[in-house]
Each structure stands twice: as structure tokens, then as C-alpha cells.
Design a protein around this motif. Structure first.
Motif, PDB file in Angstrom:
ATOM      1  N   GLU A 114       0.821  -1.213   0.000  1.00  0.00           N
ATOM      2  CA  GLU A 114       0.000   0.000   0.000  1.00  0.00           C
ATOM      3  C   GLU A 114       0.855   1.263   0.000  1.00  0.00           C
ATOM      4  N   TRP A 115       1.940   1.268   0.752  1.00  0.00           N
ATOM      5  CA  TRP A 115       2.867   2.401   0.731  1.00  0.00           C
ATOM      6  C   TRP A 115       4.269   1.887   1.061  1.00  0.00           C
ATOM      7  N   ASN A 116       4.733   2.032   2.278  1.00  0.00           N
ATOM      8  CA  ASN A 116       6.045   1.481   2.633  1.00  0.00           C
ATOM      9  C   ASN A 116       5.980  -0.044   2.698  1.00  0.00           C
ATOM     10  N   GLY A 117       7.120  -0.678   2.488  1.00  0.00           N
ATOM     11  CA  GLY A 117       7.168  -2.130   2.505  1.00  0.00           C
ATOM     12  C   GLY A 117       7.356  -2.692   1.106  1.00  0.00           C
ATOM     13  N   ILE A 118       7.389  -3.996   1.017  1.00  0.00           N
ATOM     14  CA  ILE A 118       7.733  -4.638  -0.253  1.00  0.00           C
ATOM     15  C   ILE A 118       6.983  -5.960  -0.394  1.00  0.00           C
ATOM     16  N   THR A 119       6.533  -6.225  -1.615  1.00  0.00           N
ATOM     17  CA  THR A 119       5.979  -7.529  -1.968  1.00  0.00           C
ATOM     18  C   THR A 119       6.687  -8.001  -3.240  1.00  0.00           C
ATOM     19  N   PHE A 120       6.457  -9.245  -3.601  1.00  0.00           N
ATOM     20  CA  PHE A 120       7.037  -9.755  -4.850  1.00  0.00           C
ATOM     21  C   PHE A 120       6.548  -8.923  -6.035  1.00  0.00           C
ATOM     22  N   TYR A 121       5.283  -8.530  -6.019  1.00  0.00           N
ATOM     23  CA  TYR A 121       4.713  -7.760  -7.124  1.00  0.00           C
ATOM     24  C   TYR A 121       5.452  -6.436  -7.326  1.00  0.00           C
ATOM     25  N   ASP A 122       5.958  -5.870  -6.229  1.00  0.00           N
ATOM     26  CA  ASP A 122       6.720  -4.624  -6.324  1.00  0.00           C
ATOM     27  C   ASP A 122       8.062  -4.826  -7.033  1.00  0.00           C
ATOM     28  N   MET A 123       8.514  -6.076  -7.095  1.00  0.00           N
ATOM     29  CA  MET A 123       9.828  -6.361  -7.692  1.00  0.00           C
ATOM     30  C   MET A 123       9.769  -6.535  -9.200  1.00  0.00           C
ATOM     31  N   ILE A 124       8.588  -6.764  -9.746  1.00  0.00           N
ATOM     32  CA  ILE A 124       8.479  -7.109 -11.167  1.00  0.00           C
ATOM     33  C   ILE A 124       9.046  -6.019 -12.070  1.00  0.00           C
ATOM     34  N   PHE A 125       8.616  -4.793 -11.869  1.00  0.00           N
ATOM     35  CA  PHE A 125       9.059  -3.671 -12.701  1.00  0.00           C
ATOM     36  C   PHE A 125      10.574  -3.469 -12.607  1.00  0.00           C
ATOM     37  N   PRO A 126      11.161  -3.329 -11.392  1.00  0.00           N
ATOM     38  CA  PRO A 126      12.611  -3.132 -11.330  1.00  0.00           C
ATOM     39  C   PRO A 126      13.429  -4.306 -11.863  1.00  0.00           C
ATOM     40  N   VAL A 127      12.941  -5.548 -11.704  1.00  0.00           N
ATOM     41  CA  VAL A 127      13.670  -6.686 -12.273  1.00  0.00           C
ATOM     42  C   VAL A 127      13.687  -6.571 -13.793  1.00  0.00           C
ATOM     43  N   PHE A 128      12.569  -6.178 -14.390  1.00  0.00           N
ATOM     44  CA  PHE A 128      12.503  -5.994 -15.840  1.00  0.00           C
ATOM     45  C   PHE A 128      13.501  -4.930 -16.295  1.00  0.00           C
ATOM     46  N   LEU A 129      13.563  -3.829 -15.551  1.00  0.00           N
ATOM     47  CA  LEU A 129      14.497  -2.754 -15.879  1.00  0.00           C
ATOM     48  C   LEU A 129      15.943  -3.208 -15.679  1.00  0.00           C
ATOM     49  N   PHE A 130      16.191  -3.978 -14.633  1.00  0.00           N
ATOM     50  CA  PHE A 130      17.516  -4.548 -14.379  1.00  0.00           C
ATOM     51  C   PHE A 130      17.956  -5.420 -15.555  1.00  0.00           C
ATOM     52  N   VAL A 131      17.054  -6.258 -16.061  1.00  0.00           N
ATOM     53  CA  VAL A 131      17.365  -7.137 -17.197  1.00  0.00           C
ATOM     54  C   VAL A 131      17.732  -6.316 -18.426  1.00  0.00           C
ATOM     55  N   ALA A 132      17.032  -5.198 -18.637  1.00  0.00           N
ATOM     56  CA  ALA A 132      17.365  -4.311 -19.750  1.00  0.00           C
ATOM     57  C   ALA A 132      18.792  -3.787 -19.610  1.00  0.00           C
ATOM     58  N   GLY A 133      19.206  -3.515 -18.364  1.00  0.00           N
ATOM     59  CA  GLY A 133      20.575  -3.070 -18.126  1.00  0.00           C
ATOM     60  C   GLY A 133      21.595  -4.166 -18.374  1.00  0.00           C
ATOM     61  N   VAL A 134      21.289  -5.394 -17.970  1.00  0.00           N
ATOM     62  CA  VAL A 134      22.212  -6.521 -18.183  1.00  0.00           C
ATOM     63  C   VAL A 134      22.479  -6.725 -19.670  1.00  0.00           C
ATOM     64  N   SER A 135      21.448  -6.579 -20.479  1.00  0.00           N
ATOM     65  CA  SER A 135      21.591  -6.830 -21.921  1.00  0.00           C
ATOM     66  C   SER A 135      22.400  -5.752 -22.635  1.00  0.00           C
ATOM     67  N   MET A 136      22.565  -4.588 -22.010  1.00  0.00           N
ATOM     68  CA  MET A 136      23.222  -3.474 -22.684  1.00  0.00           C
ATOM     69  C   MET A 136      24.663  -3.774 -23.104  1.00  0.00           C
ATOM     70  N   PRO A 137      25.526  -4.274 -22.212  1.00  0.00           N
ATOM     71  CA  PRO A 137      26.902  -4.573 -22.649  1.00  0.00           C
ATOM     72  C   PRO A 137      26.954  -5.594 -23.781  1.00  0.00           C
ATOM     73  N   TYR A 138      26.007  -6.529 -23.813  1.00  0.00           N
ATOM     74  CA  TYR A 138      25.975  -7.522 -24.882  1.00  0.00           C
ATOM     75  C   TYR A 138      25.502  -6.902 -26.192  1.00  0.00           C
ATOM     76  N   SER A 139      24.543  -5.991 -26.124  1.00  0.00           N
ATOM     77  CA  SER A 139      24.014  -5.383 -27.346  1.00  0.00           C
ATOM     78  C   SER A 139      25.034  -4.460 -28.007  1.00  0.00           C
ATOM     79  N   PHE A 140      25.940  -3.880 -27.225  1.00  0.00           N
ATOM     80  CA  PHE A 140      26.958  -2.993 -27.787  1.00  0.00           C
ATOM     81  C   PHE A 140      28.229  -3.745 -28.188  1.00  0.00           C
ATOM     82  N   GLU A 141      28.301  -5.034 -27.869  1.00  0.00           N
ATOM     83  CA  GLU A 141      29.526  -5.803 -28.111  1.00  0.00           C
ATOM     84  C   GLU A 141      29.905  -5.836 -29.596  1.00  0.00           C
ATOM     85  N   LYS A 142      28.917  -6.055 -30.468  1.00  0.00           N
ATOM     86  CA  LYS A 142      29.191  -6.135 -31.902  1.00  0.00           C
ATOM     87  C   LYS A 142      29.716  -4.803 -32.429  1.00  0.00           C
TER      88      LYS A 142
END
Length: 380
Positions: A53-81
Motif C-alpha cells: 500500500e505504501w512502505n514495505g515490499i511484496t514480490f509484485y513490487d519487484m516485477i518492474f525493477p527486475v525488468f528494468l535490471f534485465v534491460a541493463g544486463v543486456s546493454m553490454p551484450y548489445s553494444f559488443e558487436k
């Protein structure tokens, strides 16, 4: 376990698909299960598929940042070529002409995500500017990814880390010390936070939560650090150093634990809060993002145990498309009812919602499989 880390990581698509599954239909399956069979594990899982509801954390709160984190992980690989063709070892060494091309491509991608975010928010209903929500999940992904990319392309690792910590500490200082009219400084409520005040002041149109927007302007800054965490992880994994892959995995797991502990400690003074995307939230969820990635990478890319993840890969390889479709552009429930509704009506009444939710997932996966086999992907 000396498998090379060059090339596309299947685990990234699988992890992206894993977190997207809960948004597209997985949450409805669990909620229905918790009602049909209210045993503790289903009730707990259902409780984790709601935002705090406000402060605190659930698994559902992690979905968006994990997706954004994955986008960051792929960046060094996408620029490799691009680095290989230019004959350089780091993105900072890329020629200015090549960088300008990359900047234009990144800016184009960000603009497309901003527009698609508006479409998901109902832009095509033409309700007028006052009733349009301009902030969006896709918009934040685009902006955070863009600025993380600018940092990655222009600064070495040491300076990237300075940017990472500088953003988190600067955001903390601003949220705690800059006064908000009628509230003062350090009031971390929906109405009294600096983030909410900036949204009301600068964001046109409709705010998601009236007095603030969870994808607002100011809280996009720490989201850049979330993307940078992914960049650090991808850079470390693909680096050609003397460390074995086993040692790299252990070090990533250790970094994850340190981040989780740091987030918990920071929570004492700056609560873990997805709505405000607090610095403690970045650290805590960043740690779990690394752990999720390590598990998927170990099982799928290193141990080559990936057949089980094929449905997740279907989702992850077309994640933006299925997100937009599931958010209202396609009525999957209507199609599922048309195809499976007659059969579901023969089931006990209490179980019908469970299988109705499952039928939606089946329709979504069939669509994704059709697109996957024809190599039709929404690439941005």
C-alpha cells in the motif's frame, strides 16, 4: 562450468518472461487458486501479488525493477558487436561518429516507448490532455534505460559507480532535506513527498494516484540506478578476466546479499517504497534482481537446462507486445471464454475461475508461439 558468456543469454529472455508472466495473467491464476483452495501457501502467494500500500515490499513490487535490471544486463551484450567492428575494447573508446548513431538509436527507442506508454494509458481514446496520464511504465523503462546507456557509453566503470551512488545519495538528500510547501522537508507521504509535489507541479494531465504518480518525473532518477545495476552485472559477467565463471557467480551472489542488507539498513531512515522508488528500494530489489538472474543464468545458460523455460522464453522474447496487449489492447478473456468457456462450465463452480484464468494464459501463449515460430518480434 567454463561455458563462455559471449552471445545472447537465453536466461535474460526467460527471466524477462518470468516477471512478465505475473502481469499478463499469472496473478489472476494465483488469486483464483487462493479463493478455490485457501491453503496457506496460496494465500501467501496471493498476498505477494499485490503492491504494498505504501512502505514495505511484496514480490509484485519487484516485477518492474527486475525488468528494468534485465534491460541493463543486456546493454553490454548489445553494444559488443559495435565495439568489435570499431576495433575497441570499451564503449568509451567508440568513435564519435559511431556514438552519435547509437545516441540517435537510443533516443528513437525511448521516444517509441514513451508513445507506447501513452497508448497503454488510453491516448487513442482522445479524452483530452487533462484526462491523459503521461507517466507510464514503458516511459520509465525508456528514460531510465536511455540515461543509463549514456552513462555506460561515456564513463568508465569507476565513474559509472560514482553515478550510481551519486544518484541514490542525491535522491535521498533531496527527498529528506528539500522542503515541500505546506508540508516541510522529509515528509515521505503521498501528499507531502517531494516526488509527489514535483509530479503535481510539472506533470501535465492526470496523475495515476491523484496527488502523485508512481512513474513520475523525480522518482525516475533512482530508476536509472536500477538499470545501472544491470549494466554492472552484464559488464562483470562478460568481462574477460582471470576469474572462473564459478567465482563470478559466487561474487554476484555476494554482491546481491550486500545490496539486500544495505537496503534493509537504509530502510530504517529511508523506507523501502516502490511508489517513491526510494534508494533503499533500489538496493533491496537490486539484490534480489541479481539473485534471480544468477539462478536463471546458472540453470539455463550454464547447465543448459532450458526446455522447462520455453513458455517463459516465448513471453520474454515479445515482452513489450504482450504487456501492451494484456494491459487492455486485446481482450484475451473474451477469446478464452469463446474457446474454453463451454468446457469450463462443466467443472465445479468453485474451480471455474481458476481454469478461466488458466485459459487466458493458454490463449496468450498460443499467440506468442505463433509469433515466435514466424520470428515476428516487437523490436524497439
Amino acid at each position: 562450468m567454463n561455458k563462455p558468456t559471449n552471445g545472447r543469454l537465453i536466461s535474460l529472455d526467460a527471466l524477462r518472461g518470468f516477471v512478465m508472466f505475473w502481469i499478463m495473467s499469472g496473478e489472476h491464476i494465483i488469486h483464483a487458486l487462493a479463493k478455490a483452495a485457501p491453503i496457506p501457501v496460496f494465500i501467501w502467494m496471493s498476498s505477494q501479488l499485490h503492491h504494498a500500500e505504501w512502505n514495505g515490499i511484496t514480490f509484485y513490487d519487484m516485477i518492474f525493477p527486475v525488468f528494468l535490471f534485465v534491460a541493463g544486463v543486456s546493454m553490454p551484450y548489445s553494444f559488443e558487436k559495435k565495439m568489435s567492428l570499431a576495433g575497441v575494447k570499451t564503449p568509451q573508446e567508440l568513435p564519435s561518429k559511431e556514438k552519435r548513431k547509437i545516441y540517435f538509436s537510443m533516443l528513437k527507442r525511448t521516444c517509441i516507448l514513451l508513445v507506447l506508454g501513452l497508448v497503454v494509458n488510453g491516448l487513442l481514446r482522445f479524452d483530452g490532455v487533462d484526462h491523459t496520464r503521461f507517466a507510464s511504465v514503458l516511459g520509465r523503462i525508456g528514460l531510465a534505460w536511455f540515461f543509463a546507456g549514456i552513462i555506460y557509453l561515456n564513463f568508465d566503470l569507476k565513474k559509472q559507480l560514482i553515478w550510481f551512488f551519486g544518484i541514490l545519495i542525491g535522491y535521498y538528500a533531496a527527498m529528506k532535506w528539500i522542503p515541500v510547501p505546506d508540508f516541510g522537508a522529509g515528509v515521505l507521504t503521498k501528499e507531502g513527498s517531494l516526488e509527489g509535489y514535483i509530479d503535481r507541479l510539472l506533470l501535465p494531465g492526470r496523475l495515476h494516484s491523484t496527488v502523485y504518480d508512481p512513474e513520475g518525473i523525480f522518482s525516475t532518477l533512482p530508476a536509472i540506478s536500477t538499470a545501472l545495476l544491470g549494466v554492472f552485472t552484464g559488464t562483470f559477467l562478460k568481462s574477460k578476466c582471470h576469474l572462473s565463471i564459478k567465482v563470478k557467480i559466487l561474487l554476484m551472489a555476494l554482491a546481491a546479499v550486500i545490496l539486500i542488507i544495505a537496503g534493509l539498513i537504509w530502510d530504517i531512515n529511508f523506507p523501502i517504497n516502490k511508489h517513491l522508488w526510494t534508494s533503499s528500494f533500489v538496493c533491496f530489489v537490486g539484490g534480489f534482481s541479481i539473485l534471480f538472474f544468477v539462478c536463471f543464468y546458472l540453470i539455463i545458460d550454464l547447465l543448459d537446462f532450458h526446455k522447462w523455460a520455453f513458455p517463459l522464453i516465448l513471453i520474454g522474447s515479445n515482452s513489450i507486445l504482450i504487456y501492451m496487449a494484456a494491459e487492455g489492447l486485446v481482450d484475451f478473456k473474451h477469446t478464452a471464454d469463446y474457446v474454453f468457456g463451454g468446457l469450463i462450465n462443466f467443472l465445479p463452480l468453485i474451480w471455474q475461475p481458476v481454469f478461466a484464468a488458466l485459459s487466458v494464459t493458454v490463449i496468450q501463449l498460443l499467440l506468442l508461439y505463433f509469433l515466435y515460430k514466424r520470428k515476428w518480434f516487437l523490436k524497439i
